[in-house]
Design a protein around this motif. Structure first.
Motif, PDB file in Angstrom:
ATOM      1  N   UNK A 275      13.348   1.467  -5.804  1.00 26.01           N
ATOM      2  CA  UNK A 275      12.311   1.996  -4.997  1.00 26.01           C
ATOM      3  C   UNK A 275      11.664   3.283  -5.765  1.00 26.01           C
ATOM      4  N   UNK A 276      10.384   3.626  -5.417  1.00 26.89           N
ATOM      5  CA  UNK A 276       9.454   4.721  -6.035  1.00 26.89           C
ATOM      6  C   UNK A 276      10.343   5.835  -5.994  1.00 26.89           C
ATOM      7  N   UNK A 277      11.021   6.366  -5.073  1.00 32.06           N
ATOM      8  CA  UNK A 277      11.763   7.788  -4.947  1.00 32.06           C
ATOM      9  C   UNK A 277      12.839   7.910  -5.986  1.00 32.06           C
ATOM     10  N   UNK A 278      13.474   6.665  -6.592  1.00 34.38           N
ATOM     11  CA  UNK A 278      14.312   6.905  -7.521  1.00 34.38           C
ATOM     12  C   UNK A 278      13.490   6.682  -8.947  1.00 34.38           C
ATOM     13  N   UNK A 279      12.486   6.498  -8.921  1.00 30.89           N
ATOM     14  CA  UNK A 279      11.642   6.477 -10.149  1.00 30.89           C
ATOM     15  C   UNK A 279      11.101   7.897 -10.380  1.00 30.89           C
ATOM     16  N   UNK A 280      10.793   8.418  -9.356  1.00 34.74           N
ATOM     17  CA  UNK A 280      10.458  10.034  -9.319  1.00 34.74           C
ATOM     18  C   UNK A 280      11.642  10.710 -10.108  1.00 34.74           C
TER      19      UNK A 280
ATOM     20  N   UNK B 290       1.249  -9.907  -7.589  1.00 34.48           N
ATOM     21  CA  UNK B 290       2.647  -9.733  -7.067  1.00 34.48           C
ATOM     22  C   UNK B 290       3.044  -8.532  -6.716  1.00 34.48           C
ATOM     23  N   UNK B 291       4.354  -8.458  -6.146  1.00 34.27           N
ATOM     24  CA  UNK B 291       4.747  -7.349  -5.393  1.00 34.27           C
ATOM     25  C   UNK B 291       6.145  -7.286  -5.924  1.00 34.27           C
ATOM     26  N   UNK B 292       6.349  -5.838  -6.140  1.00 37.51           N
ATOM     27  CA  UNK B 292       7.821  -5.146  -6.328  1.00 37.51           C
ATOM     28  C   UNK B 292       7.982  -3.563  -5.730  1.00 37.51           C
ATOM     29  N   UNK B 293       8.667  -2.863  -6.462  1.00 38.70           N
ATOM     30  CA  UNK B 293       8.942  -1.596  -5.680  1.00 38.70           C
ATOM     31  C   UNK B 293       9.219  -0.279  -6.763  1.00 38.70           C
ATOM     32  N   UNK B 294       8.723  -0.463  -8.025  1.00 36.46           N
ATOM     33  CA  UNK B 294       8.730   0.605  -8.875  1.00 36.46           C
ATOM     34  C   UNK B 294       7.516   0.743  -9.851  1.00 36.46           C
ATOM     35  N   UNK B 295       6.773  -0.373 -10.084  1.00 38.41           N
ATOM     36  CA  UNK B 295       5.731  -0.236 -11.088  1.00 38.41           C
ATOM     37  C   UNK B 295       4.849   0.790 -10.870  1.00 38.41           C
ATOM     38  N   UNK B 296       4.051   0.792  -9.902  1.00 33.95           N
ATOM     39  CA  UNK B 296       2.908   2.193 -10.080  1.00 33.95           C
ATOM     40  C   UNK B 296       3.345   3.375 -10.014  1.00 33.95           C
ATOM     41  N   UNK B 297       4.634   3.636  -9.428  1.00 32.40           N
ATOM     42  CA  UNK B 297       5.327   5.122  -9.793  1.00 32.40           C
ATOM     43  C   UNK B 297       5.661   5.513 -11.258  1.00 32.40           C
ATOM     44  N   UNK B 298       5.941   4.351 -11.833  1.00 32.60           N
ATOM     45  CA  UNK B 298       6.192   4.486 -13.307  1.00 32.60           C
ATOM     46  C   UNK B 298       5.034   4.845 -14.244  1.00 32.60           C
ATOM     47  N   UNK B 299       4.025   4.078 -13.885  1.00 29.31           N
ATOM     48  CA  UNK B 299       2.919   4.146 -14.524  1.00 29.31           C
ATOM     49  C   UNK B 299       2.024   5.273 -14.434  1.00 29.31           C
ATOM     50  N   UNK B 300       2.215   5.743 -12.880  1.00 32.39           N
ATOM     51  CA  UNK B 300       1.429   7.307 -12.690  1.00 32.39           C
ATOM     52  C   UNK B 300       2.186   8.304 -13.303  1.00 32.39           C
TER      53      UNK B 300
END
Length: 289
Positions: free
Chosen positions: A78-83, A234-244
């Motif tokens: 998830x994005x919260x963990x990427x943060x 495609x769909x997943x749960x981390x990529x855009x947060x990583x890129x940003x």
């Protein structure tokens, strides 16, 4: 500027709070995986391992593959963990823990995700690899940062108009992957596309078990959307947060996807472990070329 103890939290041994790492324990090229068990599936290819550190879902190993020093960090889902992970990796590289101040000379990290994903286009089959050339995030994390200058606002507006986006959901944001890494990790036969990052696995990705969806045609509308002849693949749960976050912090980031499901065709890989293991070897070899 000295960073307060409540903002930069360190453990008693001087390590960063969640990851439990010291600055010297990470390499400049870092592979991220969601599943902590996948760390060992990457590091088993190493000829030497220097560090093994675990705390919660965050497992890290640093070692050498064909002479190149690499780290592997599990992020959880998830994005919260990427943060958490990306901010703490940047702190390890670019903040002096003794003075609690940013370093004058900053280090640019390479942050490469190896993860699973589901295709929403029928022509991208299960058991294939896909590089996220671009990302669109539905998670909202990037809006908590001063990030307007790195987003593709025209793309996001066109997407929201196409979907008649529900105003109570977080506004989508669009950030590209690092083009140097795209070029480095590309090969004939490896797909490229725009990856959608979701805030959850079930409703946010259009899955129905016992709960009705706010928009039960969302996936069809996402799949039919096109911007400048480019589709969401495609769909997943981390990529855009990583890129940003990587772009804001001055790092390079890329997402490598093992396609284990095709939502358009309703198919799922018969051996998802095999395709992930193949993507691990492919990515490692590309990184040391």
């Amino acid at each position: 500027m000295k960073i307060k103890a409540s903002e930069l939290i360190l453990n008693k041994n001087g390590s960063i709070y969640h990851l439990n790492l010291l600055p010297e324990q990470i390499a400049e090229t870092i592979i991220t995986v969601g599943d902590p068990n996948r760390v060992e599936r990457v590091s088993r290819h190493f000829e030497k391992i220097e560090h093994k550190i675990e705390k919660r879902e965050f497992h890290t190993q640093t070692g050498y593959y064909k002479g190149k020093r690499l780290s592997i960090v599990s992020t959880g889902i998830g994005p919260d963990n990427i943060d958490i992970v990306f901010n703490e990796l940047d702190a390890l590289a670019n903040i002096d823990f003794k003075t609690r101040s940013p370093k004058e000379r900053l280090t640019k990290l390479n942050l490469i995700r190896i993860g699973t994903s589901g295709s929403i286009q029928s022509e991208i089959p299960v058991d294939s690899f896909l590089i996220s050339e671009n990302s669109i995030g539905f998670d909202g994390v990037l809006h908590f940062y001063k990030s307007e200058n790195i987003q593709d606002h025209d793309y996001a507006r066109a997407f929201m108009e196409h979907l008649n986006w529900f105003e109570k959901k977080a506004s989508p944001y669009v950030v590209p992957g690092d083009q140097e890494l795209v070029a480095k990790l590309s090969s004939p036969g490896v797909f490229k596309g725009t990856t959608a990052t979701n805030i959850g696995f079930y409703g946010p990705q259009g899955r129905v078990l016992r709960l009705a969806l706010q928009d039960d045609s969302m996936n069809d509308k996402i799949a039919s959307f096109s911007y400048k002849d480019s589709k969401i693949t495609n769909m997943e749960m981390e990529t855009s947060t990583m890129y940003g976050l990587a772009k804001l912090l001055g790092h390079r980031s890329l997402s490598m996807n093992a396609i284990i499901a095709n939502r358009a065709n309703g198919t799922f890989s018969k051996d998802p472990k095999k395709v992930v293991d193949e993507l691990i070897v492919y990515t490692l070899d590309k990184l040391v070329e």
